[in-house]
Scaffold this active site. Structure first.
Site, PDB file in Angstrom:
ATOM      1  N   HIS A  35      15.221 112.659  75.602  1.00 51.62           N
ATOM      2  CA  HIS A  35      16.674 112.495  75.739  1.00 51.62           C
ATOM      3  C   HIS A  35      17.447 113.644  75.090  1.00 51.62           C
ATOM      4  O   HIS A  35      18.458 114.106  75.614  1.00 51.62           O
ATOM      5  CB  HIS A  35      17.078 111.149  75.101  1.00 51.62           C
ATOM      6  N   ASP A  73      20.237 116.045  76.651  1.00 50.16           N
ATOM      7  CA  ASP A  73      21.572 116.313  76.065  1.00 50.16           C
ATOM      8  C   ASP A  73      21.852 117.814  76.011  1.00 50.16           C
ATOM      9  O   ASP A  73      22.961 118.271  76.305  1.00 50.16           O
ATOM     10  CB  ASP A  73      21.647 115.754  74.639  1.00 50.16           C
ATOM     11  N   GLU A  87      25.453 112.150  83.885  1.00 49.72           N
ATOM     12  CA  GLU A  87      25.121 113.543  84.217  1.00 49.72           C
ATOM     13  C   GLU A  87      25.967 113.976  85.408  1.00 49.72           C
ATOM     14  O   GLU A  87      25.550 114.756  86.230  1.00 49.72           O
ATOM     15  CB  GLU A  87      23.619 113.731  84.477  1.00 49.72           C
ATOM     16  N   ASP A 131      26.468 116.632  90.233  1.00 47.88           N
ATOM     17  CA  ASP A 131      25.566 115.704  89.558  1.00 47.88           C
ATOM     18  C   ASP A 131      24.200 116.386  89.480  1.00 47.88           C
ATOM     19  O   ASP A 131      23.773 117.054  90.421  1.00 47.88           O
ATOM     20  CB  ASP A 131      25.503 114.441  90.443  1.00 47.88           C
ATOM     21  N   ASN A 158      14.867 113.717  81.445  1.00 49.25           N
ATOM     22  CA  ASN A 158      14.790 112.869  80.245  1.00 49.25           C
ATOM     23  C   ASN A 158      13.382 112.371  80.006  1.00 49.25           C
ATOM     24  O   ASN A 158      12.873 112.393  78.879  1.00 49.25           O
ATOM     25  CB  ASN A 158      15.708 111.650  80.393  1.00 49.25           C
TER      26      ASN A 158
HETATM   27  N1  LIG Z   1      20.023 112.919  77.947  1.00 44.07           N
HETATM   28  C1  LIG Z   1      20.979 112.211  78.525  1.00 44.07           C
HETATM   29  N2  LIG Z   1      20.728 111.533  79.654  1.00 44.07           N
HETATM   30  C2  LIG Z   1      21.678 110.826  80.251  1.00 44.07           C
HETATM   31  C3  LIG Z   1      22.950 110.736  79.697  1.00 44.07           C
HETATM   32  N3  LIG Z   1      23.718 109.961  80.495  1.00 44.07           N
HETATM   33  C4  LIG Z   1      22.945 109.553  81.528  1.00 44.07           C
HETATM   34  N4  LIG Z   1      21.714 110.063  81.385  1.00 44.07           N
HETATM   35  C5  LIG Z   1      20.560 109.891  82.241  1.00 44.07           C
HETATM   36  O1  LIG Z   1      20.754 110.451  83.515  1.00 44.07           O
HETATM   37  C6  LIG Z   1      19.848 109.794  84.399  1.00 44.07           C
HETATM   38  C7  LIG Z   1      20.502 109.541  85.704  1.00 44.07           C
HETATM   39  O2  LIG Z   1      19.542 109.030  86.576  1.00 44.07           O
HETATM   40  P1  LIG Z   1      19.780 108.681  88.083  1.00 44.07           P
HETATM   41  O3  LIG Z   1      21.152 108.049  88.234  1.00 44.07           O
HETATM   42  O4  LIG Z   1      18.622 107.933  88.563  1.00 44.07           O
HETATM   43  O5  LIG Z   1      19.891 110.043  88.782  1.00 44.07           O
HETATM   44  P2  LIG Z   1      18.888 111.253  88.857  1.00 44.07           P
HETATM   45  O6  LIG Z   1      17.623 110.950  88.182  1.00 44.07           O
HETATM   46  O7  LIG Z   1      19.610 112.461  88.392  1.00 44.07           O
HETATM   47  O8  LIG Z   1      18.673 111.334  90.376  1.00 44.07           O
HETATM   48  P3  LIG Z   1      19.644 111.863  91.480  1.00 44.07           P
HETATM   49  O9  LIG Z   1      21.034 111.875  90.890  1.00 44.07           O
HETATM   50  O10 LIG Z   1      19.540 110.902  92.584  1.00 44.07           O
HETATM   51  O11 LIG Z   1      19.172 113.215  91.821  1.00 44.07           O
HETATM   52  C8  LIG Z   1      19.406 108.500  83.698  1.00 44.07           C
HETATM   53  O12 LIG Z   1      18.060 108.645  83.268  1.00 44.07           O
HETATM   54  C9  LIG Z   1      20.295 108.407  82.499  1.00 44.07           C
HETATM   55  O13 LIG Z   1      19.679 107.842  81.361  1.00 44.07           O
HETATM   56  C10 LIG Z   1      23.197 111.454  78.469  1.00 44.07           C
HETATM   57  O14 LIG Z   1      24.282 111.429  77.897  1.00 44.07           O
HETATM   58  N5  LIG Z   1      22.173 112.157  77.921  1.00 44.07           N
END
Ligand SMILES: Nc1nc2c(ncn2[C@@H]2O[C@H](COP(=O)(O)OP(=O)(O)OP(=O)(O)O)[C@@H](O)[C@H]2O)c(=O)[nH]1
Length: 460
Positions: free
Chosen positions: A337, A341, A367, A324, A332
């Site tokens: 965004h 991606d 992610e 992850d 983002n």
């Molecule tokens: N650009 C993009 N962002 C995504 C996608 N799917 C999920 N995200 C973003 O990934 C982020 C995940 O955030 P969190 O679950 O808080 O995790 P994190 O910020 O990586 O923090 P930790 O995992 O705790 O290190 C969110 O902002 C989602 O919007 C995608 O398909 N494209």
């Protein structure tokens, strides 16, 4: 032989030859004619008149005009021509088919045979004699036969035209009791499918079997054998290779068991390449993550489930790496965004470059990624995860405006004999991942039963 028939026979044989010949002629039911070309004198027998519904008496006075009066004008020219050819010595006999007007108004077909029997001292034709045989019934039969044949030809042409519109071939396939096979009938479409003509396979089907994909040949033979043994329809999907070009076809045919002991299948083979291509595209769409092109969660769980089944059947151990992105929300938020991606897509390429063909890489969440490593243990999984962590943490993701740096946290779990289903390994990997995040991120964590339980249910 009775006394009576013996008496009749003696009487018959006692006649002179001319009388016997007359009896024979009467037996053939032939009309006879004799004509003196020079004088016009003409003699017909009773049967000649009978053929057109008259008595000889009714036709008196008889002359060559009698023939000219009753013959169909359209046939007279042909008759005259043939007669002259015979007089010139070009033919041994005069022979012609002509129509004559019957008393009741209809036309009677006669076959007219004749021969010049004398010439004048100057060598000109004199007496000609011949016969008329009523061939109306034979002509009628011939016409009916021709009509039926024309109709059959029309039906065949119609079927051929229809056959030409289907993307395949309509055929009859015959198997002799000794196993010899042929295609007694195949529509022209066989050329498109197999690259051979109907004539080439009419006597021997082996050319067709040579074109079947080697991996499918046994299956085709088995299904034919099953249809032969059960009497049921033959259904089979297989590949055909012509000039290196692979084509998918679907064959369906019904067997007919013949008195000769052979089996004749009537059926069709359709080109289903386009359908197969579409099916494959849809299948790919169904198992692929749209953004990255990696496998999706559904496909990952399917393959994991197969690996689990293999393991249960004493297959080798396998491992799962879940990883992850760290602080991806910030990526983002800071870069947008689209940049996020791009990072996910590029990560996919970097990881895929590091895997074996037998490994499966999937994006199973936003992610979050998963790698299935068949035939692997904890050490090899750890080694790979560490390598990926390092690669990604050192990588600069080139954004439109600035470079993006990041890191990942990996959780590892290996197959375990106590696992009751495929999802359990996912839960353990998730627990390890969660522990890695809690321990500060940018690290690889192997599952340990002392770790705190997972924050969520991976694989659900
Ligand atoms: N650009 C993009 N962002 C995504 C996608 N799917 C999920 N995200 C973003 O990934 C982020 C995940 O955030 P969190 O679950 O808080 O995790 P994190 O910020 O990586 O923090 P930790 O995992 O705790 O290190 C969110 O902002 C989602 O919007 C995608 O398909 N494209």
């Amino acid at each position: 032989m009775t006394d009576r028939s013996t008496t009749e026979q003696s009487a018959y044989l006692g006649q002179d030859e001319a009388a016997r010949l007359k009896t024979i002629l009467e037996g053939t039911r032939a009309g006879t004619w004799e004509w003196n070309v020079q004088t016009g004198e003409t003699v017909f027998n009773e049967r000649w008149a009978q053929i057109i519904g008259y008595t000889l008496e009714e036709l008196q006075p008889i002359s060559i005009e009698t023939w000219l009066k009753f013959a169909h004008p359209d046939d007279l020219a042909e008759s005259e021509q043939r007669l002259q050819a015979h007089f010139r010595g070009e033919t041994d006999y005069y022979e012609c088919e002509a129509r004559m007007r019957h008393r009741n108004g209809h036309w009677v077909w006669v076959r007219d045979y004749g021969r010049l029997v004398s010439r004048t001292p100057e060598g000109d034709p004199e007496w000609v004699s011949g016969t008329h045989i009523d061939i109306s019934a034979a002509r009628q039969y011939q016409q009916q036969l021709e009509a039926v044949q024309a109709e059959q030809l029309e039906t065949i042409e119609r079927l051929e035209k229809m056959a030409a519109t289907i993307p395949g071939v309509i055929y009859q396939f015959e198997m002799q009791p000794d196993g010899f096979m042929s295609f007694p009938y195949a529509s022209a479409g066989i050329e498109r499918i197999y690259g051979v003509s109907p004539e080439q396979v009419r006597k021997d089907a082996s050319l067709i079997f040579d074109k079947i994909h080697p991996d499918d040949l046994q299956h085709v033979r088995d299904t034919i054998e099953a249809s032969r043994a059960s009497g049921g329809d033959w259904n089979c999907e297989y590949r055909v290779v012509v000039d290196g070009h692979v084509r998918w076809v679907f064959g369906q045919a019904r067997p007919e068991f013949r008195d000769s002991g052979s089996i004749l299948w009537h059926g069709a083979i359709l080109d289903i390449s386009a359908q197969k291509e579409l099916e494959e595209k849809l299948r790919q769409i169904a198992i692929t993550d749209e953004l990255t092109g990696a496998a999706n969660r559904r496909q990952f769980m399917e393959l994991l489930s197969r690996e689990y089944q293999r393991y249960r059947r004493n297959g080798p151990s396998y491992a799962v790496i879940l990883f992850d992105f760290d602080w991806f929300k910030q990526v983002n938020d800071r870069f947008g965004h689209n940049a996020g991606d791009m990072v996910l897509r590029e990560t996919t390429h970097l990881v895929q470059d590091s895997l074996r063909a037998s490994d499966t890489f999937a994006r199973i969440g936003g992610e979050e990624f998963a790698i299935l490593l068949p035939d692997s243990d904890q050490d090899s999984a750890h080694h790979l995860a560490e390598r990926l962590r390092q690669t990604l943490s050192e990588h600069s993701f080139e954004g439109p405006e600035q470079c993006i740096r990041g890191s990942i946290t990996c959780g590892i779990a290996v197959s375990c004999p106590q696992d009751g289903n495929a999802k359990e390994i996912m839960l353990r990997a998730d627990t390890a991942l969660y522990a890695g995040k809690a321990a500060g991120r940018n690290r690889v964590m192997v599952y340990d039963r002392n770790l705190a339980p997972a924050r969520r249910h991976a694989g659900d």
